[in-house]
Design an enzyme around this catalytic site. Structure first.
Site, PDB file in Angstrom:
ATOM      1  N   CYS A   6     -55.328  91.104  57.197  1.00 52.38           N
ATOM      2  CA  CYS A   6     -55.507  91.054  58.654  1.00 52.38           C
ATOM      3  C   CYS A   6     -54.151  90.981  59.359  1.00 52.38           C
ATOM      4  CB  CYS A   6     -56.362  89.841  59.011  1.00 52.38           C
ATOM      5  SG  CYS A   6     -56.415  89.494  60.774  1.00 52.38           S
ATOM      6  N   ASP A  32     -48.356  90.813  73.730  1.00 51.63           N
ATOM      7  CA  ASP A  32     -48.968  92.056  73.250  1.00 51.63           C
ATOM      8  C   ASP A  32     -47.890  93.128  73.110  1.00 51.63           C
ATOM      9  OD1 ASP A  32     -52.150  93.237  73.323  1.00 51.63           O
ATOM     10  OD2 ASP A  32     -50.511  94.697  73.373  1.00 51.63           O
ATOM     11  N   ASN A  89     -62.429  91.439  73.922  1.00 52.13           N
ATOM     12  CA  ASN A  89     -63.145  92.659  73.572  1.00 52.13           C
ATOM     13  C   ASN A  89     -63.914  92.392  72.284  1.00 52.13           C
ATOM     14  OD1 ASN A  89     -62.040  94.167  75.725  1.00 52.13           O
ATOM     15  ND2 ASN A  89     -60.190  94.583  74.538  1.00 52.13           N
ATOM     16  N   GLY A  95     -63.792  98.255  72.976  1.00 48.55           N
ATOM     17  CA  GLY A  95     -62.378  98.528  72.748  1.00 48.55           C
ATOM     18  C   GLY A  95     -61.695  97.611  71.760  1.00 48.55           C
ATOM     19  N   THR A  97     -59.951  96.594  68.614  1.00 48.05           N
ATOM     20  CA  THR A  97     -59.268  97.347  67.558  1.00 48.05           C
ATOM     21  C   THR A  97     -58.764  96.448  66.443  1.00 48.05           C
ATOM     22  OG1 THR A  97     -57.177  97.256  68.775  1.00 48.05           O
ATOM     23  CG2 THR A  97     -58.554  99.207  69.112  1.00 48.05           C
ATOM     24  N   HIS A 100     -59.605  90.242  64.372  1.00 41.12           N
ATOM     25  CA  HIS A 100     -59.301  88.802  64.320  1.00 41.12           C
ATOM     26  C   HIS A 100     -59.422  88.367  65.773  1.00 41.12           C
ATOM     27  CE1 HIS A 100     -56.702  85.264  62.756  1.00 41.12           C
ATOM     28  NE2 HIS A 100     -56.943  85.007  64.036  1.00 41.12           N
ATOM     29  N   HIS A 102     -59.355  87.357  69.465  1.00 43.11           N
ATOM     30  CA  HIS A 102     -58.193  87.096  70.319  1.00 43.11           C
ATOM     31  C   HIS A 102     -58.604  87.174  71.774  1.00 43.11           C
ATOM     32  CE1 HIS A 102     -58.401  91.383  69.216  1.00 43.11           C
ATOM     33  NE2 HIS A 102     -57.991  91.639  70.456  1.00 43.11           N
ATOM     34  N   HIS A 104     -57.178  88.134  75.405  1.00 43.22           N
ATOM     35  CA  HIS A 104     -56.101  88.774  76.156  1.00 43.22           C
ATOM     36  C   HIS A 104     -55.923  87.974  77.442  1.00 43.22           C
ATOM     37  CE1 HIS A 104     -56.186  92.887  74.156  1.00 43.22           C
ATOM     38  NE2 HIS A 104     -57.396  92.466  73.832  1.00 43.22           N
TER      39      HIS A 104
END
Ligand code: 5GP
Ligand code: ZN
Length: 116
Positions: A6, A32, A89, A95, A97, A100, A102, A104
């Protein structure tokens, strides 16, 4: 606890570099790599959970820590009172991708509603 394949487990473990904003025993926050706003920070738990869809009863404290840390970083950056957005997401249609979980943290510009 940790998935050797990961990407975000590797960032949390220091095996892949990132611009770390905050880290403690439970949570890591980092910039990011492809920011979508002047502030775009990802907040993750150290523990590997694939997505919101994979959260279990025992993960409530961890999920709360992720959200609270996003709010603390927003406060430290002066994103209030203008406001900011926190997004999870979940799944390909939304969306996601990296599998793991997270948050934003996005701020420093205006945001439309509904989101795209
Ligand atoms: P998702 O699309 O899963 O909601 O969000 C994944 C986020 O991770 C994306 O915004 C993407 O730019 C970011 N990302 C992907 N790979 C890396 C990386 O290696 N380092 C950092 N800092 N961010 C990454
Ligand atoms: Zn992971």
């Amino acid at each position: 606890m940790s998935d050797p394949n990961c990407l975000f487990c590797k960032i949390a473990g220091g095996a892949i570099p990132a611009k770390i904003v905050h880290q403690d025993e439970h949570v890591v926050a980092f910039e990011d790599i492809n920011p979508q706003a002047p502030t775009h920070v990802l907040v993750i738990p150290r523990a590997h959970v694939a997505s919101l869809d994979a959260l279990a009863d025992g993960d409530h404290e961890m999920a709360g820590r992720v959200m609270h840390r996003a709010a603390e970083i927003a406060r430290a950056r002066g994103l209030m009172p203008d406001g900011y957005r926190v997004v999870f997401n979940c799944g390909p249609g939304a969306g996601q991708t990296v599998y793991h979980i997270h948050a934003h943290l996005l701020g420093g510009r205006g945001f439309g509603w509904p989101p795209g």
